[in-house]
Design an enzyme around this catalytic site. Structure first.
Site, mmCIF file in Angstrom:
data_model
loop_
_atom_site.group_PDB
_atom_site.id
_atom_site.type_symbol
_atom_site.label_atom_id
_atom_site.label_comp_id
_atom_site.label_asym_id
_atom_site.label_seq_id
_atom_site.Cartn_x
_atom_site.Cartn_y
_atom_site.Cartn_z
ATOM 1 C CG ASP A 237 17.870 -20.046 0.558
ATOM 2 O OD1 ASP A 237 17.708 -20.795 -0.418
ATOM 3 O OD2 ASP A 237 17.900 -20.460 1.738
ATOM 4 C CB SER A 238 19.656 -20.685 -5.052
ATOM 5 O OG SER A 238 18.588 -19.988 -5.672
ATOM 6 C CG ASP B 261 13.877 -19.717 -0.348
ATOM 7 O OD1 ASP B 261 13.110 -20.338 0.409
ATOM 8 O OD2 ASP B 261 14.790 -20.263 -1.005
ATOM 9 C CE LYS C 282 11.950 -22.496 -1.785
ATOM 10 N NZ LYS C 282 12.891 -23.017 -0.779
ATOM 11 C CD GLU D 234 15.743 -25.100 2.777
ATOM 12 O OE1 GLU D 234 16.416 -25.746 3.609
ATOM 13 O OE2 GLU D 234 16.245 -24.492 1.820
ATOM 14 C CD GLU E 8 16.868 -28.709 -3.710
ATOM 15 O OE1 GLU E 8 16.191 -27.799 -3.196
ATOM 16 O OE2 GLU E 8 18.069 -28.584 -4.026
#
Ligand code: KIV
Length: 278
Positions: free
Chosen positions: A44-45, A83, A113, A115, A182
């Site tokens: 999602d960057s 993501d 993925k 978080e 991260e």
């Protein structure tokens, strides 16, 4: 044959370093897949490096699915991981299952993925139970920047370090097939990597992780608004793109582009009498 979750787990057992890169489009996915990267993350960057947002928070699932579809078309060998964007897995576990399923059904990804550590363990377990491989992500979790107070290194106090080790163990027990670490100190990443049997993939987490991930735009020197400390520019594409663009503008203005080479010929006799037809 596409890379499988089993092969990624096996790489840790054999001590083979794992590489992951982000990609957001067909052409880039094709190039990095051909170069041999086993894991491609449609991160999602993309909110920042492709769509120009200030953070990953506004990224929608429709945007993620759109880019994931393109990456899946470009990658023949690598496992493609989608993501899950902010608020698509937080409110209800059913949302998480449904939205994770969309990445596989509608975009063709092989994994997702998300978080979060201990607080997300039950969600991870339920998504994995549906047959969807999940990669965890702990440490600096960019979807929580407002809670974390900015893009800061995590796990520096003894309490925070213990919490991160527990987060990783909870994700492993919930069935995550690998975990992104991260922005955490390298010695802590080493401890986490030793404590869990699933591969750790570091970004700003030092050399002791089982693998590394980089944002492709940082690696290629394409995104220059902000270059994080953990990024290494293996190329400086911004220089090449700037030069190519100014060369093009100059040549068009000077009349040296296009030439005969880039033009199409025809029998000019066919144009005789054209005026009369108009
Ligand atoms: O969105 C992303 O690109 C990521 C990586 C930095 C791990 O989450």
């Amino acid at each position: 044959m596409r890379v499988t979750v089993g092969q990624i787990r096996e790489m840790k057992q054999k001590g083979e370093k794992i590489t992951m890169l982000t990609a957001y489009d067909y052409a880039t996915a094709r190039l990095i897949d051909e170069a041999g990267v086993p894991l491609i993350l449609v991160g999602d960057s993309l909110g920042m490096v492709v769509l120009g947002y200030e953070s990953t928070i506004p990224v929608t699932i429709e945007e993620m699915l759109h880019h994931t579809r393109a990456v899946v078309k470009g990658a023949q060998q690598a496992m493609v991981i989608g993501d899950m964007p902010f608020m698509t897995y937080h409110a209800k576990i059913e949302d998480a299952i449904y939205n994770a399923g969309r990445f596989l059904k509608e975009a063709g990804a092989q994994a997702v993925k998300l978080e979060g550590g201990q607080s997300m363990a039950e969600t991870v377990r339920r998504v994995v139970d549906c047959g969807i491989p999940v990669m965890g992500h702990i440490g600096l979790t960019p979807q929580s920047i407002h809670q974390l107070g900015g893009f800061k290194v995590q796990g520096k106090s003894p309490e925070a370090a213990v919490r991160l080790v527990k987060d990783a163990i909870a994700l492993e027990q919930a069935g995550a097939f690998s975990i992104v670490l991260e922005a955490i100190p390298a010695p802590l990443a080493r401890v986490i990597t030793q404590k869990v049997s699933v591969p750790t993939i570091g970004i700003g987490a030092g050399p002791f992780c089982d693998g590394q991930v980089q944002v492709i735009s940082d690696l290629l020197g394409l995104y220059t608004d902000f270059v994080p400390k953990h990024a290494k520019q293996y190329a400086r594409l911004y220089e090449i793109i700037s030069k190519a663009t100014s060369d093009y503008i100059r040549e068009v203005q000077q009349g040296t582009f296009p030439t005969e080479k880039q033009s199409f010929a025809m029998d000019e006799g066919l144009l005789e009498g054209l005026d009369k037809e108009l």
